[in-house]
Design an enzyme around this catalytic site. Sequence first.
Site, PDB file in Angstrom:
ATOM      1  N   ASP A   1      -1.962  11.931  -3.053  1.00  0.00           N
ATOM      2  CA  ASP A   1      -1.927  13.357  -3.091  1.00  0.00           C
ATOM      3  C   ASP A   1      -2.370  13.798  -4.548  1.00  0.00           C
ATOM      4  O   ASP A   1      -1.888  13.462  -5.340  1.00  0.00           O
ATOM      5  CB  ASP A   1      -0.763  14.025  -2.634  1.00  0.00           C
ATOM      6  CG  ASP A   1      -0.451  13.825  -1.213  1.00  0.00           C
ATOM      7  OD1 ASP A   1      -1.520  13.994  -0.385  1.00  0.00           O
ATOM      8  OD2 ASP A   1       0.725  13.296  -0.975  1.00  0.00           O
TER       9      ASP A   1
ATOM     10  N   GLU B   1       4.393   4.907   4.117  1.00  0.00           N
ATOM     11  CA  GLU B   1       3.801   6.379   4.327  1.00  0.00           C
ATOM     12  C   GLU B   1       5.173   6.979   4.839  1.00  0.00           C
ATOM     13  O   GLU B   1       5.947   6.493   5.464  1.00  0.00           O
ATOM     14  CB  GLU B   1       2.771   5.984   5.417  1.00  0.00           C
ATOM     15  CG  GLU B   1       2.129   7.465   5.836  1.00  0.00           C
ATOM     16  CD  GLU B   1       1.665   8.303   4.703  1.00  0.00           C
ATOM     17  OE1 GLU B   1       2.422   9.406   4.303  1.00  0.00           O
ATOM     18  OE2 GLU B   1       0.524   7.860   4.234  1.00  0.00           O
TER      19      GLU B   1
ATOM     20  N   LYS C   1      -2.619  21.338  -9.813  1.00  0.00           N
ATOM     21  CA  LYS C   1      -2.175  22.296 -10.460  1.00  0.00           C
ATOM     22  C   LYS C   1      -1.577  21.552 -11.913  1.00  0.00           C
ATOM     23  O   LYS C   1      -0.699  20.588 -11.229  1.00  0.00           O
ATOM     24  CB  LYS C   1      -1.187  23.311  -9.991  1.00  0.00           C
ATOM     25  CG  LYS C   1      -2.027  24.094  -9.005  1.00  0.00           C
ATOM     26  CD  LYS C   1      -1.071  25.066  -8.459  1.00  0.00           C
ATOM     27  CE  LYS C   1      -1.727  25.884  -7.313  1.00  0.00           C
ATOM     28  NZ  LYS C   1      -1.063  26.315  -6.262  1.00  0.00           N
TER      29      LYS C   1
ATOM     30  N   ASP D   1     -10.856  11.051  -5.171  1.00  0.00           N
ATOM     31  CA  ASP D   1     -12.184  12.101  -5.017  1.00  0.00           C
ATOM     32  C   ASP D   1     -11.811  13.201  -5.729  1.00  0.00           C
ATOM     33  O   ASP D   1     -12.677  14.077  -6.021  1.00  0.00           O
ATOM     34  CB  ASP D   1     -12.223  12.250  -3.582  1.00  0.00           C
ATOM     35  CG  ASP D   1     -11.136  13.147  -2.906  1.00  0.00           C
ATOM     36  OD1 ASP D   1      -9.937  12.614  -2.975  1.00  0.00           O
ATOM     37  OD2 ASP D   1     -11.403  14.339  -2.543  1.00  0.00           O
TER      38      ASP D   1
ATOM     39  N   GLU E   1       0.736  -1.420   0.032  1.00  0.00           N
ATOM     40  CA  GLU E   1      -0.011  -0.006  -0.063  1.00  0.00           C
ATOM     41  C   GLU E   1       0.860   1.331  -0.051  1.00  0.00           C
ATOM     42  O   GLU E   1       1.887   1.356   0.960  1.00  0.00           O
ATOM     43  CB  GLU E   1      -0.907  -0.128   1.227  1.00  0.00           C
ATOM     44  CG  GLU E   1      -1.776   1.257   1.287  1.00  0.00           C
ATOM     45  CD  GLU E   1      -2.813   1.228   2.324  1.00  0.00           C
ATOM     46  OE1 GLU E   1      -3.227   0.173   2.807  1.00  0.00           O
ATOM     47  OE2 GLU E   1      -3.509   2.343   2.530  1.00  0.00           O
TER      48      GLU E   1
ATOM     49  N   THR F   1     -11.323   4.754   3.831  1.00  0.00           N
ATOM     50  CA  THR F   1     -10.085   5.495   4.499  1.00  0.00           C
ATOM     51  C   THR F   1     -10.729   6.582   5.170  1.00  0.00           C
ATOM     52  O   THR F   1     -11.672   7.165   4.723  1.00  0.00           O
ATOM     53  CB  THR F   1      -9.017   5.799   3.702  1.00  0.00           C
ATOM     54  OG1 THR F   1      -9.542   6.983   2.725  1.00  0.00           O
ATOM     55  CG2 THR F   1      -8.811   4.663   2.717  1.00  0.00           C
ATOM     56  N   ARG F   2     -10.041   7.494   6.000  1.00  0.00           N
ATOM     57  CA  ARG F   2     -10.226   8.692   6.479  1.00  0.00           C
ATOM     58  C   ARG F   2     -10.492   9.598   5.655  1.00  0.00           C
ATOM     59  O   ARG F   2     -11.531  10.376   5.576  1.00  0.00           O
ATOM     60  CB  ARG F   2      -9.321   8.940   7.634  1.00  0.00           C
ATOM     61  CG  ARG F   2     -10.196   9.852   8.815  1.00  0.00           C
ATOM     62  CD  ARG F   2      -9.170   9.903   9.785  1.00  0.00           C
ATOM     63  NE  ARG F   2      -7.593  10.298   9.331  1.00  0.00           N
ATOM     64  CZ  ARG F   2      -6.721  10.499  10.086  1.00  0.00           C
ATOM     65  NH1 ARG F   2      -6.761  10.613  11.412  1.00  0.00           N
ATOM     66  NH2 ARG F   2      -5.562  10.846   9.623  1.00  0.00           N
ATOM     67  N   TYR F   3      -9.564   9.672   4.653  1.00  0.00           N
ATOM     68  CA  TYR F   3      -9.456  10.674   3.631  1.00  0.00           C
ATOM     69  C   TYR F   3     -10.792  10.691   2.662  1.00  0.00           C
ATOM     70  O   TYR F   3     -11.570  11.648   2.574  1.00  0.00           O
ATOM     71  CB  TYR F   3      -8.423  10.636   2.879  1.00  0.00           C
ATOM     72  CG  TYR F   3      -7.897  11.556   1.912  1.00  0.00           C
ATOM     73  CD1 TYR F   3      -7.279  12.921   2.313  1.00  0.00           C
ATOM     74  CD2 TYR F   3      -8.748  11.878   0.585  1.00  0.00           C
ATOM     75  CE1 TYR F   3      -7.097  13.809   1.366  1.00  0.00           C
ATOM     76  CE2 TYR F   3      -8.313  12.776  -0.283  1.00  0.00           C
ATOM     77  CZ  TYR F   3      -7.507  13.885  -0.004  1.00  0.00           C
ATOM     78  OH  TYR F   3      -7.382  14.820  -0.691  1.00  0.00           O
TER      79      TYR F   3
ATOM     80  N   ASP G   1       9.831   6.922   0.770  1.00  0.00           N
ATOM     81  CA  ASP G   1       9.442   7.036  -0.417  1.00  0.00           C
ATOM     82  C   ASP G   1       8.970   5.704  -1.080  1.00  0.00           C
ATOM     83  O   ASP G   1      10.079   4.898  -1.331  1.00  0.00           O
ATOM     84  CB  ASP G   1      10.275   8.018  -1.383  1.00  0.00           C
ATOM     85  CG  ASP G   1       9.674   8.342  -2.683  1.00  0.00           C
ATOM     86  OD1 ASP G   1       8.470   7.608  -3.115  1.00  0.00           O
ATOM     87  OD2 ASP G   1      10.098   9.435  -3.245  1.00  0.00           O
TER      88      ASP G   1
HETATM   89  C1  LIG Z   1      -4.304  12.158   0.394  1.00  0.00           C
HETATM   90  S1  LIG Z   1      -3.359  11.211   1.639  1.00  0.00           S
HETATM   91  C2  LIG Z   1      -4.284   9.709   1.733  1.00  0.00           C
HETATM   92  C3  LIG Z   1      -4.036   8.771   2.873  1.00  0.00           C
HETATM   93  C4  LIG Z   1      -4.922   7.613   2.694  1.00  0.00           C
HETATM   94  N1  LIG Z   1      -4.464   6.678   1.866  1.00  0.00           N
HETATM   95  C5  LIG Z   1      -6.498   7.761   3.020  1.00  0.00           C
HETATM   96  O1  LIG Z   1      -7.126   7.492   2.042  1.00  0.00           O
HETATM   97  O2  LIG Z   1      -6.881   8.127   4.014  1.00  0.00           O
HETATM   98  C6  LIG Z   1      -2.094  10.779   0.519  1.00  0.00           C
HETATM   99  C7  LIG Z   1      -1.010  10.172   1.531  1.00  0.00           C
HETATM  100  O3  LIG Z   1       0.288   9.611   0.728  1.00  0.00           O
HETATM  101  C8  LIG Z   1       1.495  10.033   1.101  1.00  0.00           C
HETATM  102  N2  LIG Z   1       2.632   9.828   0.138  1.00  0.00           N
HETATM  103  C9  LIG Z   1       2.632  10.695  -0.799  1.00  0.00           C
HETATM  104  N3  LIG Z   1       3.528  10.323  -1.624  1.00  0.00           N
HETATM  105  C10 LIG Z   1       4.339   9.007  -1.095  1.00  0.00           C
HETATM  106  C11 LIG Z   1       5.277   8.343  -1.517  1.00  0.00           C
HETATM  107  N4  LIG Z   1       5.998   8.369  -2.500  1.00  0.00           N
HETATM  108  N5  LIG Z   1       5.606   7.147  -0.673  1.00  0.00           N
HETATM  109  C12 LIG Z   1       4.491   7.025   0.376  1.00  0.00           C
HETATM  110  N6  LIG Z   1       3.767   7.580   0.637  1.00  0.00           N
HETATM  111  C13 LIG Z   1       3.407   8.742  -0.072  1.00  0.00           C
HETATM  112  C14 LIG Z   1       1.302  11.184   2.021  1.00  0.00           C
HETATM  113  O4  LIG Z   1       2.240  11.488   3.041  1.00  0.00           O
HETATM  114  C15 LIG Z   1       0.008  11.182   2.589  1.00  0.00           C
HETATM  115  O5  LIG Z   1      -0.314  10.857   3.708  1.00  0.00           O
END
Ligand SMILES: C[S@@+](CC[C@H](N)C(=O)[O-])C[C@H]1O[C@@H](n2cnc3c(N)ncnc32)[C@H](O)[C@@H]1O
Length: 222
Positions: free
Chosen positions: A131, A76, A135, A167, A51, A200-202, A109
């Site tokens: 994320d 994460e 833009k 979303d 994940e 998920t929370r998001y 990462d």
């Molecule tokens: C918008 S949040 C969504 C989190 C979760 N999946 C949810 O649905 O609640 C996106 C997450 O991806 C993580 N993230 C972004 N790029 C990443 C990467 N290259 N490797 C690991 N995590 C990453 C960010 O830190 C962030 O917490």
Amino acid sequence: MSVKPPPDRLYGRQKGKSLRPRQEWLLAAFLPRLSWPAVPFGIVPRETWLEVGFGGGEHAFELADKNPDVGYIAAEVFETGICSLLSRIAPDHVEQPEPPANLRLFTDDARPLLRGMADGALSKLFLMFPDPWPKARHAKRRFVHPELVAEVARALRVGGEWRIASDDPTYQAWTDEVLGGQDVFTVSRVTERPEGWPGTRYEAKAVVAGRVPVYWSLIRKS
Ligand SMILES: C[S@@+](CC[C@H](N)C(=O)[O-])C[C@H]1O[C@@H](n2cnc3c(N)ncnc32)[C@H](O)[C@@H]1O
């Protein structure tokens, strides 16, 4: 598609509010006991799932718990999220928590991790609400990208599944465009969360705000 391949550089927040002593302990003392790849799985996994960006960890925790014979790597970079998943695994009232044998955390990462995986090593990859970087000038920061699509296809076994949810209308259109330009996956796309996909929370926040998530299931062709 004219957008350059994404650089392996992180742009989102990695640190949130200052940590409570319990969170400090979780990171310093408990995390090293389930940190991937330093700590291998405590089982011989039937399959390996990854994940990317687990956020608060609700999705990773539920799927790892329901699939004890699967090795689950949850990646994460955001410290508060990492603490949140660690708190689910090791709730405050448990004095001597034990890491689940099948769940490991990767706290960097996920892209270099993915590139380092052997061909066909994964059976599932989850990208839940990445994320959005809406833009256009930030498009190269998005995880869904032609170069990454090829990389995920390489790391997934034939018949393996890549699940994506978003979303964000810009990210949805972008994902449709990128997926329309590939031929390694069979794609299905729905707007109701499929059975067996933990929320998920998001996602919950997005729905409350009136946005309609899209869920893609991609199956790796032979
Ligand atoms: C918008 S949040 C969504 C989190 C979760 N999946 C949810 O649905 O609640 C996106 C997450 O991806 C993580 N993230 C972004 N790029 C990443 C990467 N290259 N490797 C690991 N995590 C990453 C960010 O830190 C962030 O917490």
